[in-house]
Design a protein around this motif. Structure first.
Motif, short mmCIF file in Angstrom:
data_model
loop_
_atom_site.label_atom_id
_atom_site.label_comp_id
_atom_site.label_asym_id
_atom_site.label_seq_id
_atom_site.Cartn_x
_atom_site.Cartn_y
_atom_site.Cartn_z
N GLU A 76 1.00 -1.05 0.10
CA GLU A 76 -0.09 -0.08 -0.19
C GLU A 76 0.72 1.38 0.12
OE1 GLU A 76 -0.50 -2.14 2.87
OE2 GLU A 76 -1.67 -3.36 1.78
N HIS A 77 1.91 1.26 0.71
CA HIS A 77 2.86 2.53 0.81
C HIS A 77 4.00 2.68 -0.45
CE1 HIS A 77 0.61 2.99 4.49
NE2 HIS A 77 0.94 1.78 4.85
N ARG A 78 4.39 3.44 -0.18
CA ARG A 78 5.55 3.82 -1.23
C ARG A 78 7.00 3.40 -0.63
NH1 ARG A 78 4.63 9.44 -4.48
NH2 ARG A 78 2.36 8.87 -5.05
N SER A 79 6.83 3.57 0.61
CA SER A 79 8.37 3.01 1.16
C SER A 79 8.47 1.70 1.69
CB SER A 79 8.84 4.14 2.24
OG SER A 79 8.01 3.59 3.63
N ARG A 82 7.41 1.20 5.67
CA ARG A 82 6.01 1.50 5.89
C ARG A 82 5.22 0.16 5.45
NH1 ARG A 82 3.78 6.77 4.31
NH2 ARG A 82 1.79 6.14 5.55
N ASN A 83 5.53 -0.53 4.40
CA ASN A 83 5.12 -1.74 4.02
C ASN A 83 5.59 -2.73 4.97
OD1 ASN A 83 3.70 -1.00 1.81
ND2 ASN A 83 5.41 -1.10 0.44
#
Length: 138
Positions: A76-79, A82-83
């Motif tokens: 879901e996240h760009r980093s 965070r994923n």
């Protein structure tokens, strides 16, 4: 050790992470960096109590593989960080839900009033159906 509940911890050696390229937002970053995380929990190495493991297998559903691993994918996240955090949060939530033992249902007898209401409803329904039937006399 990853703390799940007060009395339950998960050994980090039972977890493995692989990173893959995620589709979605991220611009050129999507084509260069492997930001999606695939988190795998080996149930054999996790050393969970048998009732908890059985509930966890039931809750995992399609995420459970034939080899006895739970696979969670977060993209879901760009980093990547965070994923990773999102995948771990999903896993810990799944284990917390499995850690709650369902309450045993205690069988009870129906009350006298409920039995009488049931029989009255049956008699009423039976009477209605008798009225509907056509009587043919020979």
């Amino acid at each position: 050790m990853i703390r799940i509940t007060r009395s339950l911890s998960l050994d980090e050696r039972a977890l493995s992470e692989t990173f893959l390229r995620a589709s979605g937002p991220g611009g050129q970053n999507v084509n260069k960096v492997e930001t999606a995380v695939q988190l795998r929990l080996s149930l054999d190495r996790a050393d969970l109590p048998p009732p908890l493991r059985a509930r966890l297998e039931r809750l995992a559903g399609r995420r459970l593989t034939q080899e006895g691993e739970i696979v969670i994918t977060a993209r879901e996240h760009r980093s990547q960080e965070r994923n990773r955090a999102a995948a771990l949060a999903v896993l810990t939530d799944l284990i917390r839900r499995a850690a709650v033992a369902p309450k045993r249902r205690i069988a009870t007898k129906p009350t006298l009033g409920s039995q009488e209401r049931r029989l009255k409803a049956k008699a009423r329904r039976s009477g209605l159906k008798q009225v509907r039937t056509a009587r043919i006399e020979d």
